[in-house]
Design an enzyme around this catalytic site. Structure first.
Site, PDB file in Angstrom:
ATOM      1  N   TYR A 144      35.655  51.075  40.256  1.00  0.00           N
ATOM      2  CA  TYR A 144      35.795  49.632  40.652  1.00  0.00           C
ATOM      3  C   TYR A 144      36.782  49.703  41.672  1.00  0.00           C
ATOM      4  O   TYR A 144      37.863  50.358  41.664  1.00  0.00           O
ATOM      5  CB  TYR A 144      36.601  48.763  39.566  1.00  0.00           C
ATOM      6  CG  TYR A 144      36.736  47.233  39.790  1.00  0.00           C
ATOM      7  CD1 TYR A 144      35.908  46.480  40.204  1.00  0.00           C
ATOM      8  CD2 TYR A 144      38.178  47.055  40.245  1.00  0.00           C
ATOM      9  CE1 TYR A 144      36.174  44.992  40.616  1.00  0.00           C
ATOM     10  CE2 TYR A 144      38.526  45.892  40.557  1.00  0.00           C
ATOM     11  CZ  TYR A 144      37.546  44.861  40.813  1.00  0.00           C
ATOM     12  OH  TYR A 144      37.928  43.574  41.083  1.00  0.00           O
ATOM     13  N   ASP A 239      40.608  56.276  46.039  1.00  0.00           N
ATOM     14  CA  ASP A 239      41.200  55.248  45.711  1.00  0.00           C
ATOM     15  C   ASP A 239      42.221  55.298  44.582  1.00  0.00           C
ATOM     16  O   ASP A 239      41.821  55.578  43.504  1.00  0.00           O
ATOM     17  CB  ASP A 239      39.890  53.967  45.150  1.00  0.00           C
ATOM     18  CG  ASP A 239      40.648  52.837  44.622  1.00  0.00           C
ATOM     19  OD1 ASP A 239      41.718  52.616  44.575  1.00  0.00           O
ATOM     20  OD2 ASP A 239      39.846  52.093  44.026  1.00  0.00           O
ATOM     21  N   LYS A 267      49.424  48.615  43.105  1.00  0.00           N
ATOM     22  CA  LYS A 267      50.229  48.727  41.737  1.00  0.00           C
ATOM     23  C   LYS A 267      51.365  49.217  41.854  1.00  0.00           C
ATOM     24  O   LYS A 267      52.410  48.512  42.205  1.00  0.00           O
ATOM     25  CB  LYS A 267      48.925  49.227  40.931  1.00  0.00           C
ATOM     26  CG  LYS A 267      47.642  48.574  40.386  1.00  0.00           C
ATOM     27  CD  LYS A 267      47.064  49.034  39.367  1.00  0.00           C
ATOM     28  CE  LYS A 267      45.501  48.424  39.308  1.00  0.00           C
ATOM     29  NZ  LYS A 267      45.276  47.087  38.620  1.00  0.00           N
TER      30      LYS A 267
HETATM   31  N1  HOZ Z   1      40.688  44.411  37.459  1.00  0.00           N
HETATM   32  C1  HOZ Z   1      41.892  44.432  36.969  1.00  0.00           C
HETATM   33  C2  HOZ Z   1      42.034  45.744  36.382  1.00  0.00           C
HETATM   34  N2  HOZ Z   1      41.279  47.049  36.709  1.00  0.00           N
HETATM   35  C3  HOZ Z   1      42.310  43.492  36.273  1.00  0.00           C
HETATM   36  C4  HOZ Z   1      43.409  42.631  37.129  1.00  0.00           C
HETATM   37  C5  HOZ Z   1      43.876  41.466  36.118  1.00  0.00           C
HETATM   38  O1  HOZ Z   1      43.441  40.751  35.480  1.00  0.00           O
HETATM   39  O2  HOZ Z   1      45.275  41.181  36.388  1.00  0.00           O
END
Ligand code: HOZ
Length: 426
Positions: A144, A239, A267
């Site tokens: 992702y 990534d 992050k």
């Molecule tokens: N898709 C995000 C982690 N892979 C989650 C982000 C969130 O819900 O804060």
């Protein structure tokens, strides 16, 4: 555990926000029940709106490597906030931040700060296309890279959690130039390059996948991506939104000794505020406006408060921190595995440093088709059991848990004990 306040908030939220949340996995749809609403976080603990305290294994999905509300980060943010929240103009802070990133990531010779991992990956792809003059993007099933149109093809994270890996609303044209391959499959990669190598603008990859749960690369797989990109004039993009500064100060590329053409960070680099980075080889990044023809911009890009939180976090990425993360990570892996074995439950724990996943399927999990065989119902029941024992684990089988400096060995043993207890109850 009393969830009345959270339930009431979720009801109100659901009238105004899809699923009552601002990001899908938070809605708890994959594990049932209604999401816990939080009020405060400190160190390794979260306090809910209901007044319950949880030992946190989500870490805000990665940023909280120092633990929540780290005093030095909070103090720095408070100091800088009084000088103004956003100028939409350059600051010295951005220069210091970029210098620090360039030190930690020698492969990033030039960079841009943006506000989210989605933005970083989307921009990196545009730059790669602008640089190569080619359209085709290669990604891996279950990885992702944010929710840009071209990347929502066989995507992991929430897309995998809800079984919609190819999102509605993505036009056929946007998806047409995205080719997907199974992760950790060198033969498929070689075959694709042999057939289409000259059309490929970029290969984007999570160097350790976090978004189908934690899936490490097989030896040589990432090296092969970099080699083939180099040989065919395509751009390799690591990534490192999840792995950057998490697996080492210089991310997975430092840990595995890689030198990609481009890198995306997010992050941890923002220390909990919205900040991400994309960058790479100078000749590639010189294509970005105003130097070159690839356009990318943002009012809040390089925001001084976010940059300050990032800098105050980067300053604390010491060798001791990574040693601690490795120790507690290994202990948790061992504890969770023991729980599975004692309860005779099929499952496997996969970990790299302080990111890990307990998969309810016999391992190893090497790619999406392995992960997809997990017992999602069992995960949901386990998650509920953990919550009832005060452990806040990512509410999806296809997300990684993240540990922090604030987790103690006692905390780790508490998580393992809770897990063993839940598994025994099955
Ligand atoms: N898709 C995000 C982690 N892979 C989650 C982000 C969130 O819900 O804060």
């Amino acid at each position: 555990m009393n969830e009345n306040v959270s339930r009431g908030l979720h009801e109100r939220a659901s009238r105004l926000m899809p699923g009552g949340v601002n990001s899908p996995v938070r809605a708890f749809r994959a594990v049932g029940g209604s999401p816990i609403f939080f009020q405060r976080a400190s160190g390794a603990h979260l306090t809910s709106a209901d007044g319950d305290t949880f030992l946190d294994c989500v870490g805000s999905w990665g940023p909280a490597i120092l633990g929540h509300a780290d005093p030095a980060v909070i103090a720095a943010v408070q100091r800088v906030a009084v000088d103004g929240l956003s100028f939409g103009a350059p600051t010295e802070l951005e220069v210091r931040f970029a210098e620090r990133i360039a030190q930690l990531y020698p492969a990033i010779e030039m960079m841009r700060a943006v506000s989210s991992g989605t933005e970083a990956c989307m921009s990196a792809l545009r730059v790669a296309r602008g640089f190569t003059g080619r359209d085709v993007i290669v990604k891996f099933e279950g990885c992702y890279h944010g929710h840009a149109d071209a990347l929502l093809v066989k995507a992991g994270s929430g897309a995998a959690t809800f079984g919609v890996p190819d999102s509605a609303g993505v036009s056929a044209t946007a998806a047409a130039s995205t080719l997907t391959l199974p992760y950790n499959n060198p033969d498929a990669l070689r075959t694709l390059f042999a057939a289409r190598g000259k059309d490929i603008a970029a290969v984007i990859v999570e160097p350790v996948v976090g978004n189908m749960g934690c899936v490490p690369p097989l030896p040589g797989f990432l090296e092969l991506i970099l080699e083939l990109c180099e040989a065919y004039g395509a751009v390799s993009i690591l990534d490192e939104v999840m792995t950057g500064c998490r697996l080492a100060p210089g991310g997975a590329q430092q840990r595995f000794g890689l030198h990609p053409a481009m890198t995306c960070l997010g992050k941890v680099v923002g220390g909990g505020l919205p900040l991400a980075v994309y960058g790479g080889r100078r000749e590639i990044m010189e294509k970005v406006a105003p130097l070159g023809p690839v356009y990318q911009a943002g009012t809040l890009s390089g925001n001084p408060v976010a940059i300050t939180a990032g800098l105050a976090t980067l300053e604390q990425l010491t060798p001791d921190l990574y040693e601690h993360l490795e120790t507690i990570g290994a202990r948790l892996e061992e504890g969770l595995c023991r729980g599975l074995k004692d309860a005779h439950i099929p499952g496997t724990v996969q970990r790299v440093g302080s990111m890990l996943t307990l998969f309810f399927v016999e391992g190893p999990v090497r790619c999406w088709s392995d992960a997809d065989r997990c017992d999602r119902k069992r995960f949901a029941a386990w998650h509920r059991g953990m919550l009832e024992r005060g452990i806040y684990w990512p509410p999806s089988q296809f997300e990684a848990a993240f540990l922090s400096r604030a987790h103690t060995l006692d905390d780790i043993d508490r998580i393992s004990q809770a897990s063993a207890e839940v598994l025994r109850s099955f």
